[in-house]
Structures are given as structure tokens and as C-alpha cells.
Design a protein around this motif. Structure first.
Motif, PDB file in Angstrom:
ATOM      1  N   LEU A  70       0.817  -1.223   0.000  1.00 20.15           N
ATOM      2  CA  LEU A  70       0.000   0.000   0.000  1.00 20.15           C
ATOM      3  C   LEU A  70       0.847   1.268   0.000  1.00 20.15           C
ATOM      4  CD1 LEU A  70      -2.659  -1.089   2.659  1.00 20.15           C
ATOM      5  CD2 LEU A  70      -2.909  -1.107   0.176  1.00 20.15           C
ATOM      6  N   ALA A  71       2.131   1.116  -0.322  1.00 20.59           N
ATOM      7  CA  ALA A  71       3.068   2.245  -0.180  1.00 20.59           C
ATOM      8  C   ALA A  71       3.029   3.171  -1.386  1.00 20.59           C
ATOM      9  CB  ALA A  71       4.485   1.712   0.044  1.00 20.59           C
ATOM     10  N   TRP A  72       1.847   3.686  -1.700  1.00 21.10           N
ATOM     11  CA  TRP A  72       1.703   4.636  -2.795  1.00 21.10           C
ATOM     12  C   TRP A  72       1.944   6.058  -2.283  1.00 21.10           C
ATOM     13  CZ3 TRP A  72       0.971   2.300  -7.395  1.00 21.10           C
ATOM     14  CH2 TRP A  72       0.395   1.038  -7.403  1.00 21.10           C
ATOM     15  N   GLY A  73       2.338   6.932  -3.196  1.00 21.22           N
ATOM     16  CA  GLY A  73       2.331   8.359  -2.886  1.00 21.22           C
ATOM     17  C   GLY A  73       3.603   8.931  -2.320  1.00 21.22           C
ATOM     18  N   GLY A  74       4.712   8.183  -2.320  1.00 23.28           N
ATOM     19  CA  GLY A  74       5.976   8.752  -1.889  1.00 23.28           C
ATOM     20  C   GLY A  74       6.179   8.655  -0.386  1.00 23.28           C
ATOM     21  N   PRO A  75       7.325   9.144   0.103  1.00 22.35           N
ATOM     22  CA  PRO A  75       7.704   8.948   1.510  1.00 22.35           C
ATOM     23  C   PRO A  75       6.752   9.597   2.507  1.00 22.35           C
ATOM     24  CG  PRO A  75       9.201  10.485   0.406  1.00 22.35           C
ATOM     25  CD  PRO A  75       8.372   9.850  -0.658  1.00 22.35           C
ATOM     26  N   VAL A  76       6.191  10.753   2.181  1.00 19.60           N
ATOM     27  CA  VAL A  76       5.291  11.413   3.128  1.00 19.60           C
ATOM     28  C   VAL A  76       4.077  10.536   3.403  1.00 19.60           C
ATOM     29  CG1 VAL A  76       3.806  13.407   3.516  1.00 19.60           C
ATOM     30  CG2 VAL A  76       6.063  13.720   2.469  1.00 19.60           C
ATOM     31  N   ALA A  77       3.466  10.006   2.338  1.00 20.33           N
ATOM     32  CA  ALA A  77       2.298   9.142   2.495  1.00 20.33           C
ATOM     33  C   ALA A  77       2.671   7.835   3.194  1.00 20.33           C
ATOM     34  CB  ALA A  77       1.674   8.854   1.129  1.00 20.33           C
ATOM     35  N   GLN A  78       3.835   7.277   2.889  1.00 19.99           N
ATOM     36  CA  GLN A  78       4.270   6.021   3.501  1.00 19.99           C
ATOM     37  C   GLN A  78       4.486   6.198   5.002  1.00 19.99           C
ATOM     38  OE1 GLN A  78       7.737   5.298   1.135  1.00 19.99           O
ATOM     39  NE2 GLN A  78       6.551   4.955  -0.729  1.00 19.99           N
ATOM     40  N   ILE A  79       5.158   7.275   5.377  1.00 23.15           N
ATOM     41  CA  ILE A  79       5.414   7.530   6.799  1.00 23.15           C
ATOM     42  C   ILE A  79       4.106   7.796   7.537  1.00 23.15           C
ATOM     43  CG2 ILE A  79       6.476   9.174   8.399  1.00 23.15           C
ATOM     44  CD1 ILE A  79       8.739   9.473   6.290  1.00 23.15           C
ATOM     45  N   ALA A  80       3.196   8.530   6.903  1.00 21.21           N
ATOM     46  CA  ALA A  80       1.905   8.818   7.538  1.00 21.21           C
ATOM     47  C   ALA A  80       1.118   7.529   7.771  1.00 21.21           C
ATOM     48  CB  ALA A  80       1.104   9.780   6.666  1.00 21.21           C
ATOM     49  N   MET A  81       1.178   6.593   6.833  1.00 23.75           N
ATOM     50  CA  MET A  81       0.472   5.324   6.981  1.00 23.75           C
ATOM     51  C   MET A  81       1.026   4.522   8.161  1.00 23.75           C
ATOM     52  SD  MET A  81       0.223   2.224   4.176  1.00 23.75           S
ATOM     53  CE  MET A  81       2.014   2.234   3.958  1.00 23.75           C
ATOM     54  N   ILE A  82       2.354   4.456   8.262  1.00 23.56           N
ATOM     55  CA  ILE A  82       2.990   3.725   9.356  1.00 23.56           C
ATOM     56  C   ILE A  82       2.658   4.378  10.694  1.00 23.56           C
ATOM     57  CG2 ILE A  82       5.217   3.077  10.346  1.00 23.56           C
ATOM     58  CD1 ILE A  82       6.261   3.017   7.395  1.00 23.56           C
ATOM     59  N   ARG A  83       2.719   5.706  10.718  1.00 26.75           N
ATOM     60  CA  ARG A  83       2.445   6.432  11.972  1.00 26.75           C
ATOM     61  C   ARG A  83       0.999   6.229  12.421  1.00 26.75           C
ATOM     62  NH1 ARG A  83       4.615  12.176  13.785  1.00 26.75           N
ATOM     63  NH2 ARG A  83       3.524  12.322  15.774  1.00 26.75           N
ATOM     64  N   GLN A  84       0.069   6.310  11.495  1.00 33.29           N
ATOM     65  CA  GLN A  84      -1.341   6.203  11.874  1.00 33.29           C
ATOM     66  C   GLN A  84      -1.639   4.862  12.540  1.00 33.29           C
ATOM     67  OE1 GLN A  84      -4.133   6.916   8.715  1.00 33.29           O
ATOM     68  NE2 GLN A  84      -5.868   6.144   9.883  1.00 33.29           N
ATOM     69  N   ALA A 111      13.266  11.922  12.999  1.00 34.99           N
ATOM     70  CA  ALA A 111      14.293  12.949  12.803  1.00 34.99           C
ATOM     71  C   ALA A 111      15.666  12.306  12.583  1.00 34.99           C
ATOM     72  CB  ALA A 111      14.341  13.884  14.012  1.00 34.99           C
ATOM     73  N   LEU A 112      15.950  11.226  13.303  1.00 36.97           N
ATOM     74  CA  LEU A 112      17.221  10.530  13.112  1.00 36.97           C
ATOM     75  C   LEU A 112      17.342   9.984  11.702  1.00 36.97           C
ATOM     76  CD1 LEU A 112      19.838   9.166  14.116  1.00 36.97           C
ATOM     77  CD2 LEU A 112      18.418   7.248  14.869  1.00 36.97           C
ATOM     78  N   TYR A 113      16.284   9.332  11.210  1.00 38.27           N
ATOM     79  CA  TYR A 113      16.367   8.715   9.888  1.00 38.27           C
ATOM     80  C   TYR A 113      16.316   9.743   8.764  1.00 38.27           C
ATOM     81  CZ  TYR A 113      15.876   4.394  12.444  1.00 38.27           C
ATOM     82  OH  TYR A 113      16.085   3.358  13.318  1.00 38.27           O
ATOM     83  N   GLN A 114      15.815  10.918   9.054  1.00 38.62           N
ATOM     84  CA  GLN A 114      15.872  11.982   8.055  1.00 38.62           C
ATOM     85  C   GLN A 114      17.283  12.534   7.915  1.00 38.62           C
ATOM     86  OE1 GLN A 114      12.730  14.481   9.647  1.00 38.62           O
ATOM     87  NE2 GLN A 114      11.304  13.861   8.042  1.00 38.62           N
ATOM     88  N   VAL A 115      18.084  12.408   8.964  1.00 35.29           N
ATOM     89  CA  VAL A 115      19.476  12.844   8.900  1.00 35.29           C
ATOM     90  C   VAL A 115      20.354  11.780   8.260  1.00 35.29           C
ATOM     91  CG1 VAL A 115      21.500  13.446  10.301  1.00 35.29           C
ATOM     92  CG2 VAL A 115      19.261  14.396  10.875  1.00 35.29           C
ATOM     93  N   LEU A 116      20.083  10.512   8.585  1.00 33.36           N
ATOM     94  CA  LEU A 116      20.908   9.417   8.078  1.00 33.36           C
ATOM     95  C   LEU A 116      20.535   9.079   6.635  1.00 33.36           C
ATOM     96  CD1 LEU A 116      20.854   7.035  11.172  1.00 33.36           C
ATOM     97  CD2 LEU A 116      22.696   8.566  10.453  1.00 33.36           C
ATOM     98  N   PRO A 117      21.451   8.401   5.915  1.00 34.50           N
ATOM     99  CA  PRO A 117      21.130   7.964   4.548  1.00 34.50           C
ATOM    100  C   PRO A 117      20.036   6.899   4.552  1.00 34.50           C
ATOM    101  CG  PRO A 117      23.500   7.875   4.972  1.00 34.50           C
ATOM    102  CD  PRO A 117      22.831   8.089   6.291  1.00 34.50           C
ATOM    103  N   GLY A 118      19.372   6.768   3.401  1.00 30.53           N
ATOM    104  CA  GLY A 118      18.398   5.697   3.225  1.00 30.53           C
ATOM    105  C   GLY A 118      16.965   6.200   3.230  1.00 30.53           C
ATOM    106  N   PRO A 119      16.031   5.397   2.678  1.00 31.65           N
ATOM    107  CA  PRO A 119      14.606   5.763   2.682  1.00 31.65           C
ATOM    108  C   PRO A 119      14.028   5.684   4.087  1.00 31.65           C
ATOM    109  CG  PRO A 119      14.913   3.563   1.748  1.00 31.65           C
ATOM    110  CD  PRO A 119      16.279   4.122   1.978  1.00 31.65           C
ATOM    111  N   GLU A 120      13.499   6.808   4.586  1.00 38.37           N
ATOM    112  CA  GLU A 120      13.054   6.872   5.973  1.00 38.37           C
ATOM    113  C   GLU A 120      11.939   5.876   6.277  1.00 38.37           C
ATOM    114  OE1 GLU A 120      13.185   9.454   3.854  1.00 38.37           O
ATOM    115  OE2 GLU A 120      13.703  11.336   4.853  1.00 38.37           O
ATOM    116  N   ALA A 121      10.994   5.710   5.339  1.00 37.02           N
ATOM    117  CA  ALA A 121       9.870   4.804   5.594  1.00 37.02           C
ATOM    118  C   ALA A 121      10.364   3.376   5.795  1.00 37.02           C
ATOM    119  CB  ALA A 121       8.874   4.875   4.445  1.00 37.02           C
ATOM    120  N   HIS A 122      11.316   2.945   4.988  1.00 42.07           N
ATOM    121  CA  HIS A 122      11.861   1.602   5.131  1.00 42.07           C
ATOM    122  C   HIS A 122      12.585   1.446   6.461  1.00 42.07           C
ATOM    123  CE1 HIS A 122      15.012  -1.510   4.592  1.00 42.07           C
ATOM    124  NE2 HIS A 122      14.023  -2.157   4.004  1.00 42.07           N
TER     125      HIS A 122
END
Length: 419
Positions: A39-53, A72-83
């Protein structure tokens, strides 16, 4: 941190009695994050919002403040934050094996779909006029996506004059042919020096570096650096996978995975350099096709690395590059979450990473110019580019990215029919 076996969500920063991490079975944990991936449509913002909800707002695995710190940590570090968030939550529930299963579950749908599309792309090619027209239009939409990404990432990252200077210097150095490692290290050191009070030294270094970039560009013939970024591989036709070594493909993916600061779009200059400019196992046209295909899938955009690896080494090449590019995202979370969280709180480290991220924005900007030269080859392409870019800034719809790619494909098909 030792989350396995603990029914209460607890770590060195947050221990809230009203938040409990369920100790799910491995199979159920895998299926939960497999569903997230599907269900990970819509890019990282939508993916993170789904996990958070689901995991924070509804099931209360951790508190909202704790989630914000982890994000905030994963936004600083390399890699896709949602993953990385999926790996983190899996580790909270069932330890490191749970983290591995959660991460695999989240990436598996996108990987399988991209693998299948890569096979079809290589097997059937782009020999027919209608298919060529469709992909040409889609490449224009991808160029608009990358431009929007540069502007948005830059808006969050390039927040003062020093970072602007670093980003512009990074773009110029990219076009002049300077190795990206020197660009990123120099960007971090310059910013640390500027923020720690060595303003004169930082100004002098920026001045000397700018002079060196101008001299290099002049010696290389002005836009030769841009031309070099635009070359590589064959263009059009039926692409055949090259015989690049699996170790080289894995290493290219690993390097890119360790340098994706600021979002998945930041992987583009690193993979483009290895696959197009230096490795020459694919062209920029094919590179843009891979990004376009990834935009249609429920997955982090970084999954287009599977396509890049497939064109470099066939099925096993796709696996090798995908493993390489996702490995840091697993490793940072599974092996060093708490130490890294403490490390990035140190002012010098945070400032160095801020400078590096500004340098990456410059690298993306330089690479974007090369990709735009490939895709924006006429008035029709410029018109479509303007329309797509306007839509991207005007709308925040969850399925905006696949919608604009599908719309561009219809544009190309219609233009071919009436032409």
C-alpha cells in the motif's frame, strides 16, 4: 537497545507505561509490513503517515514524541526513511530478526514489481513508435519530478547563505567533473568551519574551490562536463543487459545507499554516475525510464536501483544492486540505532551532515541539468514539462506521482496517434 522479548516499548530515551509493543509472531509481523509495502503509494510522506497512523496513533507502540525523534534521526541518516522506520518497529517487536523481516516485507512488493517490469523492458524493448513516444513523454514528467524534488529538498536543507554557497559550489563541481567524494567531504568541512567561527577560512576555501571549479570547467571546454553527464550506453531500441560484474553492481548500490541524504531522490546522481557516466551500461534515456517505472509502483523511489542493476547484469545484477542499496538502511537501524541517535545530537556532527546534505542538493542539481538535456528536446516537451511541474506544485494528492506519469504516458500516446 534490546527490544526482543520485551512487551513494553522501552529504550534509553522513552519509557511510557501507556505504550506497549506487541510481541507478534514472525509470520504475522512479516505480513503486517508486507501489507504496508503493498500500500506504499504516494511517496515517503504518504508512507510515513500510513505507518504512523497504524502503529503510533491507533496501536500505541510508542508515543508521538518518541516517533518524532526516531523519524528525525532517519531523516538525517542515509536511506529511505519509511523503510528504516519499518525495520525499527520490527526490531521493537521481535528483535533484530523482526527488524529484518519487517524491512523485507516492506520492500518486497516494490522489488518484485520492478523486477518484472525490468524483465519486460529488456525482453520487449521500445521498438514500436507508440511505445517510444509514450516513454519520451514519461521522461519529461520524470524530469519535472526531479526538478520539484531539488526545489523541495533545497527548501528544507539550504536554509542560509552558507548552505546556498555550498549547494551552488557542489553543482558547479559536479559539472566540472570533480569526484563526488571530494565534493561531499569539502561541503561538510566548510560548513562546520563556518558555524564554528572560522568564517574567514571558510570564505577563503569557498573562493579557492570556486576558482578551481571555473578553471576545471574552462580546461574541459565549458559544458563538456555536462555533456559527459549526458552520455553513456545505447539509446532507444531493445536494451540488452550488459555483463557488468555482480560485485561492481553491489558496490555501486552500497555506495549510493550510504549517500542518500535528504530523501530517495538524492540517490540519482550517484547511480547516474556509476551506470551512465562511468560504467556506461545504460543511457540517460534508459535511466529516466527506470525512474519513471518506479514512480508507478507502491515502493520507495529508490527501488529503481533494481532496474539499473537489471540492465547492468540481468536478474542477478538486479538482486546485487538492490541488496547493496538497501543494506545500509538495515544496518544503521539494526546495529547502531542508539549510538547514532546520540552521535547526531553532537553539534559538529550535525553541522557536518547539514553541509553534506547541501552538497548533495548541488549534485542533484548538476545531474538534473544533464537529464533535462535528454528529455526536453523540443517545444512539445517543454509544454508538457511546464504542465507537469505546475501540477506537482499545485497538488498534494497521495497518488499524484503515478497519476502524472500515467497522464504523461497518455499524452505521448495521443500525440503519436494524431501525429
Amino acid at each position: 537497545m534490546k527490544p526482543s522479548g520485551a512487551p513494553v516499548a522501552s529504550d534509553s530515551l522513552d519509557a511510557q507505561s501507556d505504550c506497549r509493543v506487541p510481541r507478534e509472531s514472525m509470520w504475522r509481523l512479516f505480513l503486517r509490513f508486507l501489507r504496508f509495502g503493498a500500500l506504499a503509494w504516494g511517496g515517503p510522506v504518504a508512507q510515513i503517515a500510513m505507518i504512523r497512523q497504524e502503529l503510533v496513533d491507533e496501536e500505541r507502540w510508542i508515543t508521538s514524541d518518541h516517533f518524532n525523534r526516531v523519524l528525525a534521526l532517519y531523516q538525517v541518516l542515509p536511506g529511505p526513511e519509511a523503510h528504516e522506520l519499518c525495520v525499527y518497529f520490527g526490531m521493537l517487536s521481535r528483535g533484530r530478526w523482526g527488524g529484518i523481516l519487517a524491512g523485507l516485507g516492506f520492500m518486497l512488493p516494490g522489488f518484485l514489481l520492478m523486477f518484472a517490469l525490468s524483465w519486460a523492458y529488456v525482453r520487449y524493448g521500445l521498438d514500436t513508435g507508440s511505445v517510444v513516444a509514450v516513454f519520451a513523454a514519461v521522461q519529461v514528467a520524470v524530469a519535472a519530478l526531479i526538478v520539484r524534488a531539488v526545489i523541495r529538498i533545497g527548501g528544507h536543507v539550504v536554509t542560509n547563505r552558507w548552505l546556498w554557497a555550498i549547494a551552488l559550489l557542489g553543482a558547479g563541481a559536479q559539472l566540472a567533473g570533480v569526484h563526488f567524494g571530494l565534493i561531499l567531504i569539502g561541503a561538510g568541512l566548510i560548513y562546520v568551519g563556518a558555524r564554528r567561527g572560522f568564517v574567514g577560512t571558510a570564505v577563503a576555501v569557498i573562493g579557492l574551490a570556486t576558482t578551481a571549479v571555473v578553471v576545471l570547467a574552462w580546461r574541459n571546454g565549458g559544458l563538456d562536463g555536462l555533456d559527459a553527464l549526458s552520455l553513456g550506453g545505447s539509446v532507444g531500441g531493445s536494451p540488452e543487459p550488459e555483463t557488468v560484474s555482480l560485485l561492481l553492481l553491489f558496490w555501486a548500490g552500497l555506495k549510493a545507499g550510504m549517500l542518500t541524504f535528504g530523501g530517495a531522490y538524492t540517490v540519482i546522481p550517484f547511480l547516474q554516475r556509476d551506470a551512465v557516466t562511468q560504467g556506461a551500461w545504460m543511457s540517460n534515456t534508459q535511466f529516466l525510464d527506470g525512474i519513471a517505472l518506479s514512480g508507478l509502483l507502491p515502493a520507495p523511489l529508490i527501488i529503481f536501483s533494481t532496474f539499473v542493476g537489471y540492465l547492468g547484469g540481468g536478474p542477478w545484477g538486479a538482486v546485487a544492486m538492490t541488496v547493496g542499496i538497501f543494506l545500509p538502511a538495515f544496518a544503521f537501524t539494526l546495529l547502531a540505532h542508539d549510538p547514532l541517535e546520540r552521535l547526531v545530537q553532537q553539534p559538529r556532527i550535525r553541522q557536518f551532515l547539514e553541509g553534506v546534505t547541501a552538497g548533495v542538493v548541488g549534485l542533484i542539481a548538476g545531474t538534473t541539468l544533464a537529464l533535462m538535456r535528454v528529455s526536453l528536446d523540443g517545444l512539445e516537451a517543454l509544454v508538457l514539462f511546464g504542465i507537469v511541474l505546475g501540477l506537482l506544485f499545485a497538488s498534494k494528492a497521495r497518488l499524484l506521482i503515478p497519476a502524472v506519469i500515467a497522464g504523461a504516458a497518455l499524452w505521448g500516446w495521443f500525440a503519436q496517434v494524431i501525429g
